[in-house]
Write an enzyme that holds these catalytic residues in place. Structure first.
Site: not given
Ligand code: IDP
Ligand code: MG
Length: 136
Positions: A9, A49, A91, A116, A119, A130
């Site tokens: 990212k 997404y 996450t 983070n 992905h 994807e």
């Molecule tokens: P993942 O990346 O671990 O699969 P997901 O729940 O699919 O997690 O969420 C996708 C991305 O969206 C996360 O990696 C993070 O960057 C962002 N994200 C997830 N939850 C939140 C939130 O509560 N606030 C802001 N960004 C979030």
């Molecule tokens: Mg995800």
């Protein structure tokens, strides 16, 4: 052989962590099948997404993910979808264990964004979807 889709990212690219992330892939022994630097459009992000576009924090994701170039790629190997998810860590960086990419390279932010580094596809279905979305 199983394949998964990954993104380094914008925070990972900005912080010069491309090599650190790719090194972990190589040391683990997974095959790097595709690798490319890209600018991410809003349209691509909405499709990627699709399950999150209606969440209240989706605008945070948009500003984060379009804040700079990303590196996208495909990994190949036995059980690579699950293994890559384990290598990424939880996450939220504050929940990610040391030894994981997120646990070693990221920390919680106080502005509500969840930056983070990486992905990874979360299932066979999302990996296929994807890979087709980003590389077709
Ligand atoms: P993942 O990346 O671990 O699969 P997901 O729940 O699919 O997690 O969420 C996708 C991305 O969206 C996360 O990696 C993070 O960057 C962002 N994200 C997830 N939850 C939140 C939130 O509560 N606030 C802001 N960004 C979030
Ligand atoms: Mg995800």
């Amino acid at each position: 052989m199983e394949k998964t889709f990954f993104i380094i990212k914008p925070d990972g690219v900005r912080r010069s962590l491309i090599g650190h992330v790719i090194a972990r892939v190589e040391i683990r022994g997974f095959t790097l099948e595709k690798l490319e630097m890209r600018d991410v459009s809003r349209e691509m992000l909405d499709r990627h997404y699709a399950d999150l576009v209606d969440k209240p924090f989706y605008p945070e994701i948009v500003s984060y993910m379009t804040s700079g170039p990303v590196v996208i790629g495909v990994l190949k190997g036995s059980d690579v979808i699950h293994s890559w998810r384990k290598m990424m860590g939880a996450t939220n960086p504050s929940d990610a264990l040391p030894g994981t990419i997120r646990g070693d390279f990221a920390h919680a932010s106080d502005d509500g964004s969840v930056e983070n580094i990486v992905h990874g596809s979360d299932s066979t279905e999302s990996a296929a979807r994807e890979i087709a979305l980003w590389f077709n």
